[in-house]
Structures are given as C-alpha cells and as structure tokens.
Design a protein around this motif. Sequence first.
Motif, PDB file in Angstrom:
ATOM      1  N   HIS A  95       0.768  -1.546  -0.020  1.00 34.83           N
ATOM      2  CA  HIS A  95      -0.097   0.537  -0.114  1.00 34.83           C
ATOM      3  C   HIS A  95       1.458   0.836  -0.376  1.00 34.83           C
ATOM      4  N   GLU A  96       1.705   1.411   1.132  1.00 32.66           N
ATOM      5  CA  GLU A  96       2.386   2.689   1.245  1.00 32.66           C
ATOM      6  C   GLU A  96       3.098   2.873  -0.338  1.00 32.66           C
ATOM      7  N   THR A  97       4.150   1.810  -1.609  1.00 37.53           N
ATOM      8  CA  THR A  97       4.888   2.376  -2.484  1.00 37.53           C
ATOM      9  C   THR A  97       3.720   2.596  -3.096  1.00 37.53           C
ATOM     10  N   THR A  98       2.507   2.087  -3.483  1.00 40.76           N
ATOM     11  CA  THR A  98       1.609   2.282  -3.911  1.00 40.76           C
ATOM     12  C   THR A  98       0.767   3.532  -3.967  1.00 40.76           C
ATOM     13  N   ILE A  99       0.694   4.382  -2.838  1.00 41.31           N
ATOM     14  CA  ILE A  99       0.755   5.430  -2.154  1.00 41.31           C
ATOM     15  C   ILE A  99       1.786   6.497  -2.998  1.00 41.31           C
ATOM     16  N   ASN A 100       2.606   6.452  -3.068  1.00 40.85           N
ATOM     17  CA  ASN A 100       3.718   6.755  -3.099  1.00 40.85           C
ATOM     18  C   ASN A 100       4.181   6.745  -4.602  1.00 40.85           C
ATOM     19  N   LEU A 101       3.325   6.166  -5.454  1.00 45.06           N
ATOM     20  CA  LEU A 101       3.502   6.421  -7.300  1.00 45.06           C
ATOM     21  C   LEU A 101       2.538   7.486  -7.200  1.00 45.06           C
ATOM     22  N   VAL A 102       2.076   7.077  -7.017  1.00 43.52           N
ATOM     23  CA  VAL A 102       0.633   8.106  -7.128  1.00 43.52           C
ATOM     24  C   VAL A 102       0.826   9.616  -6.955  1.00 43.52           C
ATOM     25  N   GLY A 103       1.830   9.486  -6.200  1.00 42.91           N
ATOM     26  CA  GLY A 103       2.480  10.708  -5.607  1.00 42.91           C
ATOM     27  C   GLY A 103       3.205  11.411  -6.054  1.00 42.91           C
ATOM     28  N   LEU A 104       4.298  10.612  -6.433  1.00 43.47           N
ATOM     29  CA  LEU A 104       5.408  10.850  -7.882  1.00 43.47           C
ATOM     30  C   LEU A 104       4.833  11.167  -9.460  1.00 43.47           C
ATOM     31  N   LEU A 105       3.693  10.638  -9.618  1.00 45.38           N
ATOM     32  CA  LEU A 105       2.370  10.987 -10.647  1.00 45.38           C
ATOM     33  C   LEU A 105       2.443  11.583 -11.074  1.00 45.38           C
ATOM     34  N   GLY A 106       1.529  12.842  -9.561  1.00 49.47           N
ATOM     35  CA  GLY A 106       1.266  13.458  -9.322  1.00 49.47           C
ATOM     36  C   GLY A 106       2.384  15.025  -9.566  1.00 49.47           C
ATOM     37  N   TYR A 107       3.588  14.704  -9.210  1.00 52.88           N
ATOM     38  CA  TYR A 107       4.414  15.521  -8.839  1.00 52.88           C
ATOM     39  C   TYR A 107       5.597  15.525 -10.152  1.00 52.88           C
ATOM     40  N   TYR A 108       5.183  13.685 -11.163  1.00 50.40           N
ATOM     41  CA  TYR A 108       5.749  14.982 -12.137  1.00 50.40           C
ATOM     42  C   TYR A 108       5.148  15.410 -13.777  1.00 50.40           C
TER      43      TYR A 108
END
Length: 188
Positions: free
Chosen positions: A151-164
Amino acid sequence: MTQPQHPRLPAFEAASATPEQKAVLDEILSGPRGNLNGPFLGWIHSPQLAQHAQRLGAFCRYSTGLPLRLSELAILVTAQRWQAQAEWYIHYPIAIEAGVPEALAEQIRTGVEPVFEEADDALIHAFATELYDTKRVSDATYALAVERFGHETTINLVGLLGYYALVAMTLNVFGMRAQGQTTLPFPE
C-alpha cells in the motif's frame, strides 16, 4: 536541432535573490539533485511553492520505495503524456542508466504500444496509463500494484505521478528547456 523556446518568466539572478529564494536554492544544491535543472528556476519566483515542491520532488524521486528503474519509467510515461520536452530530456538518460531498455523508452516516447520484457515495467506502465487515460485505476491494476509493491509504495507511486505532472505543467506553461537542451523529443 531546434531553437530554444523563449521562456515566459524573467531570468533569475542569484545575486538579487531574496533570503527565501536563497534558502531554497541552497537546499536544492546541497541535496541529492545538486543542480537547478528542471522546473526550479521557474518555481523560484514563488519561493514558498519552490520549497514545498522541491522537497516533495526529492521524496518522489529518491524515497518512494520503488527501484530507480521503475520510478524513471513512470517519469518517462508522464513526460510523454504531457509532451514535456525538458522532463524527457533530463530523465531519459537516467532511465536508461537505471535499466529501462532503450527500445521500451522509444516506444513510450513515440506512443507505440510498448512491448515489455519485465512484469514490473508493464505494471508501472498500466498503472500510469490508466490513471492518465481514465483519471482512475481499475480494481485489477490496483490489486496487482498493492500485491507487488504494498500500500505505501502504491500511494507513493500516485504521488510520484502527480509530482511529475506538476513538473511537466510547469515546464510547458513557462516554456522551459533543460540546461544544454538543443533537441526536442516531441514535435511542437
């Protein structure tokens, strides 16, 4: 080779930087990036945004829990979706060095349906593509991501996509190019 687009923001002069701007610049230059290539000289005109965004960016780039190869693959998908010239130009060599196959990167850049050798690459691409295409991620893709990354890394993936996506929007709106960029990966 192309002529650089004329940026919409005034040139930033470090000598006349405010204390807030200097604090942001110092943090960026002393951090893992070590340079101001990308959106930072645009954001510096709003030092509070610059500080928050660069800190989020450092997390998204270096601390998501994803291997660098997969983070960079997600960034390339984002750059292609936004046709972000500088984002692709900066991250393409990093992605290749991290192990993204050149052929896969080229398929993504040109919009050809990618052929994947690695299941993780296919999963990252599917997750990002679904999110960009449908503004959602299917239950099946989400379940695969959580099963593979947690879950944590999946949440972070969403954050990465949003940031970029934020990076791409900044670069595109303000007509910014990467330092030394003389070619464009996408037509304009």
